[in-house]
Design an enzyme around this catalytic site. Structure first.
Site, PDB file in Angstrom:
ATOM      1  N   TYR A   1      71.930  48.200  61.850  1.00  0.00           N
ATOM      2  CA  TYR A   1      70.472  48.221  61.879  1.00  0.00           C
ATOM      3  C   TYR A   1      69.933  48.974  60.664  1.00  0.00           C
ATOM      4  O   TYR A   1      70.041  50.202  60.565  1.00  0.00           O
ATOM      5  CB  TYR A   1      69.968  48.888  63.165  1.00  0.00           C
ATOM      6  CG  TYR A   1      70.403  48.206  64.442  1.00  0.00           C
ATOM      7  CD1 TYR A   1      70.837  46.877  64.457  1.00  0.00           C
ATOM      8  CD2 TYR A   1      70.385  48.892  65.655  1.00  0.00           C
ATOM      9  CE1 TYR A   1      71.240  46.264  65.637  1.00  0.00           C
ATOM     10  CE2 TYR A   1      70.771  48.280  66.842  1.00  0.00           C
ATOM     11  CZ  TYR A   1      71.208  46.975  66.819  1.00  0.00           C
ATOM     12  OH  TYR A   1      71.597  46.372  67.995  1.00  0.00           O
TER      13      TYR A   1
ATOM     14  N   GLY B   1      62.810  39.048  76.249  1.00  0.00           N
ATOM     15  CA  GLY B   1      62.853  37.883  75.371  1.00  0.00           C
ATOM     16  C   GLY B   1      62.304  38.119  73.986  1.00  0.00           C
ATOM     17  O   GLY B   1      61.533  37.315  73.468  1.00  0.00           O
ATOM     18  N   ARG B   2      62.707  39.232  73.381  1.00  0.00           N
ATOM     19  CA  ARG B   2      62.245  39.604  72.033  1.00  0.00           C
ATOM     20  C   ARG B   2      60.707  39.626  71.959  1.00  0.00           C
ATOM     21  O   ARG B   2      60.109  39.234  70.964  1.00  0.00           O
ATOM     22  CB  ARG B   2      62.823  38.659  70.978  1.00  0.00           C
ATOM     23  CG  ARG B   2      64.350  38.605  71.010  1.00  0.00           C
ATOM     24  CD  ARG B   2      64.937  37.758  69.899  1.00  0.00           C
ATOM     25  NE  ARG B   2      66.356  37.558  70.106  1.00  0.00           N
ATOM     26  CZ  ARG B   2      67.324  38.413  69.788  1.00  0.00           C
ATOM     27  NH1 ARG B   2      66.985  39.562  69.218  1.00  0.00           N
ATOM     28  NH2 ARG B   2      68.589  38.146  70.004  1.00  0.00           N
ATOM     29  N   GLY B   3      60.112  40.107  73.038  1.00  0.00           N
ATOM     30  CA  GLY B   3      58.662  40.242  73.108  1.00  0.00           C
ATOM     31  C   GLY B   3      57.952  39.070  73.755  1.00  0.00           C
ATOM     32  O   GLY B   3      56.802  39.200  74.182  1.00  0.00           O
ATOM     33  N   PHE B   4      58.614  37.916  73.850  1.00  0.00           N
ATOM     34  CA  PHE B   4      57.951  36.735  74.407  1.00  0.00           C
ATOM     35  C   PHE B   4      57.518  36.963  75.846  1.00  0.00           C
ATOM     36  O   PHE B   4      56.379  36.645  76.225  1.00  0.00           O
ATOM     37  CB  PHE B   4      58.881  35.518  74.323  1.00  0.00           C
ATOM     38  CG  PHE B   4      58.241  34.251  74.801  1.00  0.00           C
ATOM     39  CD1 PHE B   4      57.471  33.488  73.938  1.00  0.00           C
ATOM     40  CD2 PHE B   4      58.365  33.837  76.120  1.00  0.00           C
ATOM     41  CE1 PHE B   4      56.844  32.325  74.386  1.00  0.00           C
ATOM     42  CE2 PHE B   4      57.748  32.680  76.575  1.00  0.00           C
ATOM     43  CZ  PHE B   4      56.988  31.916  75.702  1.00  0.00           C
TER      44      PHE B   4
ATOM     45  N   SER C   1      67.350  42.674  75.004  1.00  0.00           N
ATOM     46  CA  SER C   1      66.220  41.730  74.959  1.00  0.00           C
ATOM     47  C   SER C   1      65.811  41.231  76.352  1.00  0.00           C
ATOM     48  O   SER C   1      65.635  40.023  76.556  1.00  0.00           O
ATOM     49  CB  SER C   1      66.543  40.543  74.041  1.00  0.00           C
ATOM     50  OG  SER C   1      66.692  40.955  72.710  1.00  0.00           O
ATOM     51  N   PRO C   2      65.625  42.130  77.328  1.00  0.00           N
ATOM     52  CA  PRO C   2      65.227  41.675  78.666  1.00  0.00           C
ATOM     53  C   PRO C   2      63.827  41.067  78.699  1.00  0.00           C
ATOM     54  O   PRO C   2      63.500  40.348  79.642  1.00  0.00           O
ATOM     55  CB  PRO C   2      65.296  42.959  79.504  1.00  0.00           C
ATOM     56  CG  PRO C   2      65.016  44.046  78.524  1.00  0.00           C
ATOM     57  CD  PRO C   2      65.703  43.608  77.263  1.00  0.00           C
TER      58      PRO C   2
ATOM     59  N   HIS D   1      80.524  45.470  67.590  1.00  0.00           N
ATOM     60  CA  HIS D   1      79.239  44.764  67.566  1.00  0.00           C
ATOM     61  C   HIS D   1      79.424  43.249  67.551  1.00  0.00           C
ATOM     62  O   HIS D   1      78.698  42.509  68.222  1.00  0.00           O
ATOM     63  CB  HIS D   1      78.451  45.218  66.331  1.00  0.00           C
ATOM     64  CG  HIS D   1      76.980  44.992  66.420  1.00  0.00           C
ATOM     65  ND1 HIS D   1      76.091  45.610  65.576  1.00  0.00           N
ATOM     66  CD2 HIS D   1      76.220  44.223  67.243  1.00  0.00           C
ATOM     67  CE1 HIS D   1      74.856  45.236  65.869  1.00  0.00           C
ATOM     68  NE2 HIS D   1      74.909  44.390  66.875  1.00  0.00           N
TER      69      HIS D   1
END
Length: 330
Positions: free
Chosen positions: A55, A204-207, A201-202, A122
């Site tokens: 990262y 959905g990457r912000g969706f 990503s629970p 990773h």
């Protein structure tokens, strides 16, 4: 909500993914704001923080170390190796024992700590048997540099091979209402082996938090830019699911982000999830998901609304998919 276990550690089931402070998305905060947000997370009960050498090519580990090394005994620290800067100065997957040993020492230096609680492979290096990579991590455990070993984005068969080489405390992969791949085999394998499943990503990457709409544009470096689900024609079809999702959240008395996180936690009493955010208010909101109790009928309602058959588009581009070995739906 009761604590959940990763290896020898007992943690809050909602941890914090730190990637967004340095990598993956646009709109990153300045250092002072980031440090304040990370300390706020610890203040309100986050006790499992997730970073990685990849990262920001080490920048995220340096940030987490600078912000929180003085509070080292207040949280369980996870980081990752084998994806990022190579020994030659490039960027690739390097799962060789030599590469892992080097990255581990660099991670410790950047974080300013003498050990990492959970250190993940990773990505699996396709040119290196996974037993060799896990063996290198096991030597890190023997040296006292790592407390427990994790793996990320690998298949059930590879998890079994890794676990046979050295006990694996956790596996991390994407899991949410709109990414159900772990349900093919991985969740069952985790239960069988006693490996903690960590969902990234629970939302959905912000969706699934309402952060994306038809007018959204992505800054350079935002990983969602090329992802099929976030682009036409798939995006319009996926956005059409959100009205019903919002209605369910309103009936439940929570936000849509909390509803998405609560669904993940309800899938199994051993699952841990690490929603990522750089925003202190969103940290508060996400933590509130542990107070959202979903009935079996509510879970069934959500399962029918958003799943692998109702979502349009794959989660990764072909290039990104080639770097993971998780099971895929036909």
């Amino acid at each position: 909500m009761a604590k959940r276990k990763i290896g020898q550690f007992e943690i809050n089931p909602i941890g914090l993914g730190c990637m967004g402070f340095s990598h993956g998305y646009g709109g990153r905060p300045d250092e002072a704001t980031a440090i304040a947000a990370l300390n706020h997370a610890i203040d309100i009960g986050y006790d499992f923080l997730d970073t990685a050498a990849a990262y920001g090519m080490g920048a995220n580990e340096r940030l987490v170390g600078k912000a929180l090394r003085h509070r080292r005994d207040e949280f369980t620290l996870a980081s990752k190796c084998a994806l990022g800067a190579t020994r030659e100065g490039g960027r690739a997957i390097d799962g060789t024992p030599e590469g892992i040993a080097l990255t581990l020492d660099q991670s410790l230096e950047r974080l300013g700590v003498d050990h990492i609680d959970l250190y993940y492979l990773h990505r699996r290096d396709p040119n290196v048997p996974i037993e060799e990579s896990i063996g290198a991590l096991a030597r890190g455990v023997e040296a006292g540099k790592i407390r427990s070993i994790g793996v990320s984005e690998i298949s059930s068969d590879l998890l079994r091979r890794a676990h046979a080489t050295h006990p694996i405390a956790a596996i991390q992969t994407e899991y949410s209402l709109w990414t159900r791949n772990p349900e093919i085999a991985l969740l069952d394998t985790c239960r069988e082996l006693g490996v903690t499943f960590v969902s990234f990503s629970p939302v959905g990457r912000g969706f699934l938090a309402g952060a994306v709409d038809a007018t959204t544009t992505y800054e350079q470096g935002d990983m969602r830019g090329p992802m099929p689900r976030f682009n036409a024609p798939n995006l319009a079809a996926n956005l059409a699911l959100l009205d019903a999702f919002r209605a369910v959240a309103a009936d439940q008395g929570c936000t849509i982000a909390q509803l998405a996180i609560a669904w993940v936690l309800a899938r199994d009493p051993a699952i841990v999830t690490i929603p990522g955010t750089t925003n202190a208010a969103h940290m508060d909101e996400n933590m509130g998901a542990q107070d959202v109790a979903l009935s079996p009928a509510r879970i069934a309602e959500l399962d029918a609304l958003i799943n692998q058959t109702t979502v349009s588009g794959s989660r990764y581009t072909p290039a990104m998919q080639s770097m993971v070995s998780t099971e895929e739906f036909a």
